[in-house]
Design an enzyme around this catalytic site. Structure first.
Site, PDB file in Angstrom:
ATOM      1  N   THR A 246      52.621  66.655  39.966  1.00  0.00           N
ATOM      2  CA  THR A 246      53.991  66.441  40.335  1.00  0.00           C
ATOM      3  C   THR A 246      53.947  65.470  41.311  1.00  0.00           C
ATOM      4  OG1 THR A 246      53.780  69.041  40.084  1.00  0.00           O
ATOM      5  CG2 THR A 246      55.676  68.239  41.260  1.00  0.00           C
TER       6      THR A 246
ATOM      7  N   GLY B 219      51.098  69.830  43.583  1.00  0.00           N
ATOM      8  CA  GLY B 219      49.908  69.360  42.951  1.00  0.00           C
ATOM      9  C   GLY B 219      49.998  67.925  42.549  1.00  0.00           C
TER      10      GLY B 219
ATOM     11  N   CYS C   5      44.797  73.958  50.426  1.00  0.00           N
ATOM     12  CA  CYS C   5      44.491  72.649  49.801  1.00  0.00           C
ATOM     13  C   CYS C   5      43.207  72.054  50.275  1.00  0.00           C
ATOM     14  CB  CYS C   5      45.529  71.703  50.315  1.00  0.00           C
ATOM     15  SG  CYS C   5      46.138  71.683  51.771  1.00  0.00           S
TER      16      CYS C   5
ATOM     17  N   LYS D 166      63.618  72.425  49.371  1.00  0.00           N
ATOM     18  CA  LYS D 166      63.347  72.983  48.256  1.00  0.00           C
ATOM     19  C   LYS D 166      61.926  73.721  48.030  1.00  0.00           C
ATOM     20  CE  LYS D 166      61.860  73.001  44.124  1.00  0.00           C
ATOM     21  NZ  LYS D 166      61.109  73.958  43.613  1.00  0.00           N
TER      22      LYS D 166
ATOM     23  N   GLU E 160      51.277  65.145  49.745  1.00  0.00           N
ATOM     24  CA  GLU E 160      50.082  65.964  50.056  1.00  0.00           C
ATOM     25  C   GLU E 160      49.627  66.555  48.918  1.00  0.00           C
ATOM     26  OE1 GLU E 160      47.726  68.300  50.270  1.00  0.00           O
ATOM     27  OE2 GLU E 160      48.020  69.051  52.200  1.00  0.00           O
TER      28      GLU E 160
ATOM     29  N   GLU F  26      59.605  77.836  43.670  1.00  0.00           N
ATOM     30  CA  GLU F  26      60.306  78.872  43.071  1.00  0.00           C
ATOM     31  C   GLU F  26      59.422  80.202  43.159  1.00  0.00           C
ATOM     32  OE1 GLU F  26      59.130  76.107  41.849  1.00  0.00           O
ATOM     33  OE2 GLU F  26      58.588  76.205  39.588  1.00  0.00           O
TER      34      GLU F  26
ATOM     35  N   GLU G  22      40.869  70.069  40.862  1.00  0.00           N
ATOM     36  CA  GLU G  22      41.055  71.254  41.984  1.00  0.00           C
ATOM     37  C   GLU G  22      41.608  72.432  41.112  1.00  0.00           C
ATOM     38  OE1 GLU G  22      45.152  71.169  43.955  1.00  0.00           O
ATOM     39  OE2 GLU G  22      44.023  71.344  45.955  1.00  0.00           O
TER      40      GLU G  22
HETATM   41  O1  TXE Z   1      52.487  73.038  41.992  1.00  0.00           O
HETATM   42  P1  TXE Z   1      53.833  72.090  41.929  1.00  0.00           P
HETATM   43  P2  TXE Z   1      52.060  74.223  41.014  1.00  0.00           P
HETATM   44  C1  TXE Z   1      47.956  72.194  43.256  1.00  0.00           C
HETATM   45  C2  TXE Z   1      46.883  73.424  42.824  1.00  0.00           C
HETATM   46  C3  TXE Z   1      47.586  74.211  41.733  1.00  0.00           C
HETATM   47  C4  TXE Z   1      48.240  73.059  41.044  1.00  0.00           C
HETATM   48  C5  TXE Z   1      49.719  73.575  40.519  1.00  0.00           C
HETATM   49  O2  TXE Z   1      45.846  72.879  42.136  1.00  0.00           O
HETATM   50  O3  TXE Z   1      47.086  74.865  40.801  1.00  0.00           O
HETATM   51  O4  TXE Z   1      48.835  72.078  42.283  1.00  0.00           O
HETATM   52  O5  TXE Z   1      50.467  74.225  41.240  1.00  0.00           O
HETATM   53  C6  TXE Z   1      58.096  71.556  42.846  1.00  0.00           C
HETATM   54  N1  TXE Z   1      60.025  67.102  40.874  1.00  0.00           N
HETATM   55  N2  TXE Z   1      48.703  72.604  44.488  1.00  0.00           N
HETATM   56  O6  TXE Z   1      52.391  74.097  39.527  1.00  0.00           O
HETATM   57  O7  TXE Z   1      54.175  72.013  40.340  1.00  0.00           O
HETATM   58  C7  TXE Z   1      57.966  73.021  42.626  1.00  0.00           C
HETATM   59  O8  TXE Z   1      59.132  73.503  42.083  1.00  0.00           O
HETATM   60  C8  TXE Z   1      60.037  67.796  42.125  1.00  0.00           C
HETATM   61  C9  TXE Z   1      48.031  71.996  45.545  1.00  0.00           C
HETATM   62  O9  TXE Z   1      52.551  75.689  41.391  1.00  0.00           O
HETATM   63  O10 TXE Z   1      53.025  70.806  42.437  1.00  0.00           O
HETATM   64  C10 TXE Z   1      57.290  73.319  43.936  1.00  0.00           C
HETATM   65  O11 TXE Z   1      58.279  73.247  44.784  1.00  0.00           O
HETATM   66  N3  TXE Z   1      59.470  68.828  42.350  1.00  0.00           N
HETATM   67  C11 TXE Z   1      49.110  72.207  46.675  1.00  0.00           C
HETATM   68  C12 TXE Z   1      56.416  72.186  44.385  1.00  0.00           C
HETATM   69  O12 TXE Z   1      56.920  71.203  43.467  1.00  0.00           O
HETATM   70  C13 TXE Z   1      58.908  69.446  41.550  1.00  0.00           C
HETATM   71  C14 TXE Z   1      49.742  73.349  46.821  1.00  0.00           C
HETATM   72  C15 TXE Z   1      55.012  72.279  44.140  1.00  0.00           C
HETATM   73  O13 TXE Z   1      54.633  72.730  42.816  1.00  0.00           O
HETATM   74  C16 TXE Z   1      58.835  68.958  39.821  1.00  0.00           C
HETATM   75  C17 TXE Z   1      50.081  73.813  45.465  1.00  0.00           C
HETATM   76  C18 TXE Z   1      59.197  67.907  39.910  1.00  0.00           C
HETATM   77  N4  TXE Z   1      59.038  67.325  38.684  1.00  0.00           N
HETATM   78  C19 TXE Z   1      49.557  73.645  44.408  1.00  0.00           C
HETATM   79  N5  TXE Z   1      57.908  69.841  39.548  1.00  0.00           N
HETATM   80  C20 TXE Z   1      48.779  71.692  48.099  1.00  0.00           C
HETATM   81  N6  TXE Z   1      48.548  70.137  48.156  1.00  0.00           N
HETATM   82  O14 TXE Z   1      48.335  72.458  48.911  1.00  0.00           O
HETATM   83  C21 TXE Z   1      57.823  70.976  40.420  1.00  0.00           C
HETATM   84  N7  TXE Z   1      58.384  70.695  41.643  1.00  0.00           N
END
Ligand code: TXE
Length: 488
Positions: free
Chosen positions: A229, A226, A281, A172, A247, A175, A382
């Protein structure tokens, strides 16, 4: 061409389509299919059947490795096309996307080589008639949920070891940036992955991610994204006691001592935080610099940050692309505003660029904030954007205390010419990776992951394979006899 892949066939989804945007100009790159609840169920069922009854789990590990090696070859064959798609989708420069494809290739080769190397171990029982073995087995159906910053790279860290170990999976991707994940699944299909072994469903977190993490037929969830999440995924997995590896990013300290060569320090501070607009990250978002060097270093970092060339990732000479989305830029802007309210001084950036050709895209200037302290939101959370905060220290002990004063623990760096001090500080930092006199490099053979709220589990390296394995103990009594535990 439909964009979901379920049980060996490309299909459309029952939830319609969604537009994928180019962050450079907000134009639509492609319209992709969206999975509905029935598609999620079909994908999990396909992975379940392929695991329980299919040949993959019992395929000789060397053959599983050979499939991964074919994928590595195809990645190199299609490198330019995949790199261009990644740049369109994420906004990063083409040079970076090409490096990503090479790195992904190396990850596939690493796990191809590793697939058949560990057949388990014999354990001493103290009884000559008993053979006791501990053997690695796959975990089962693995859901792999990835973020938007390194879509292809993050997926490779999960799917290559998962398949090497004999698991089946449902992917997955984010998006926001799903395109190269679909490309990779096409290569896995071409390489001969049996039906159901690899499936991909597209959609957002609530619609597709959440049902996957709650699904009773899923054995493991590996997630990068994040913190909030990640916490939701850990909670959702509890009901069915899934294995979870997460992670969750970082707030990484970059500690610079005054004895560091000036140009090395300036250059690495810039790379640490502004690579890919800070959407990394491991970004070195917190500069922790020794008093004697601080004013001069920070002034030069700010001067050079102001000269970083923003633009279209496809254009020669462009150093940094846009942020991934309008929503993400709004978040970055709110962090800078709150930092100023809390007393931070903007030495560079702090605004969108002026160039007319950059107005449609989600650009934000590299930003340097001086006068920061650990109480500020911009220092604690972050931001995942091009924001450098500056804190100052006097002694080594103060540097370590500042560096560790964070809920996160993913990565960090120390710059010094004093070797003994470098090792003391590296040992004292509570994070999964420490760079000494360098920033950002990673290699497939070395583990990657976080301490504290940066997550649990490790990707890459030997541990990155073990994440996708169960250790099964097989006790074989070759001279069976009654145990006589009970009298009659
Ligand atoms: O990430 P999300 P977002 C951090 C960074 C960023 C923040 C939010 O600080 O500003 O997270 O970013 C899926 N159940 N990182 O909102 O939501 C989602 O569809 C299952 C750090 O874009 O965490 C996507 O595929 N899955 C990071 C994935 O989770 C769910 C990299 C990540 O999205 C879900 C990115 C749910 N309930 C953002 N909700 C790193 N560690 O490198 C969302 N998703």
């Amino acid at each position: 061409m439909p964009s979901l892949f379920v049980n060996g066939a490309w299909t459309t989804g029952s939830a319609g389509t969604a537009d994928v945007l180019n962050p450079f100009d907000a134009g639509v790159i492609e319209r992709v299919d969206q999975a509905g609840p029935d598609d999620v169920d079909r994908a999990v069922a396909a992975a379940r059947t392929a695991f329980d009854s299919g040949p993959w789990r019992t395929t000789p590990a060397a053959e599983r490795g050979a499939l991964l090696r074919r994928v590595a070859e195809f990645l190199q064959r299609d490198k330019e096309e995949i790199a261009r798609t990644e740049t369109l989708d994420t906004g990063k420069t083409l040079a970076e996307s090409r490096i990503d494809v090479d790195d992904v290739t190396a990850v596939f080769r690493f796990y191809a080589d590793l697939a058949d190397k560990d057949a388990g171990r014999i354990v001493q029982t103290g009884r000559a008639e008993v053979v006791s073995r501990v053997v690695p087995e796959p975990v089962g159906v693995c859901v792999l949920i990835t973020p938007w910053n390194y879509p292809l790279l993050q997926l490779s860290w999960k799917v290559a070891p998962a398949l090497a170990a004999g698991n089946t999976c449902v992917i997955k991707p984010s998006e926001v940036t799903p395109l190269t994940s679909v490309s990779l699944v096409r290569l896995l299909e071409e390489a001969g992955a049996p039906p159901g072994v690899v499936n991909i469903v597209l959609g957002d977190g609530p619609g597709v991610g959440a049902p996957l993490t709650e699904h009773p037929d899923v054995d493991m969830v590996s997630f990068t994204g994040g913190l909030a999440t990640g916490q939701a995924i850990i909670r959702a997995s509890a009901a069915t006691v899934k294995r979870v590896a997460v992670e969750l990013g970082g707030k990484n300290p970059n500690v610079v001592f005054a004895d560091t060569d000036f140009e090395t320090a300036v250059d690495n501070v810039l790379t640490a935080v502004f690579l890919h607009s800070g959407q990394v990250c491991s970004a070195g978002a917190r500069l922790i610099v020794q008093d004697e060097l601080a004013d001069e270093l920070v002034a030069e970092v700010a001067r050079r940050a102001d000269r970083i060339r923003l633009g279209n990732g496809f254009d020669e000479g462009v150093e940094v692309g846009p942020l991934v989305s309008a929503q993400h830029r709004a978040k970055i802007e709110s962090y800078v505003a709150s930092a100023q309210e809390e007393g931070a001084r903007v030495l560079a950036g702090g605004r969108r660029p002026d160039e007319p050709e950059l107005q449609k895209g989600f650009f934000y200037r590299p930003t340097v904030l001086d006068g920061c302290h650990a109480g500020m939101r911009v220092v604690r959370e972050e931001t995942f954007g091009p924001i450098l905060t500056v804190e100052r220290f006097g002694t080594e002990a103060e540097a370590i205390a500042l560096a560790n004063d964070t809920e996160y623990g993913l990565a960090g760096a120390v710059f010094t010419t004093d070797g003994a001090r470098a090792h003391r500080v590296a040992a004292a930092l509570r994070c999964g990776t420490v760079w000494i006199n360098d920033y950002h490099p990673y290699i497939p053979g070395a583990e990657w992951g976080g301490m504290k709220r940066s997550g649990n589990g490790r990707e890459l390296g030997l541990t990155g394979l073990a994440e996708y394995q169960e250790a099964k103990h097989i006790w074989h009594n070759t001279a069976p006899a009654p145990q006589r535990w009970f009298a009659s």
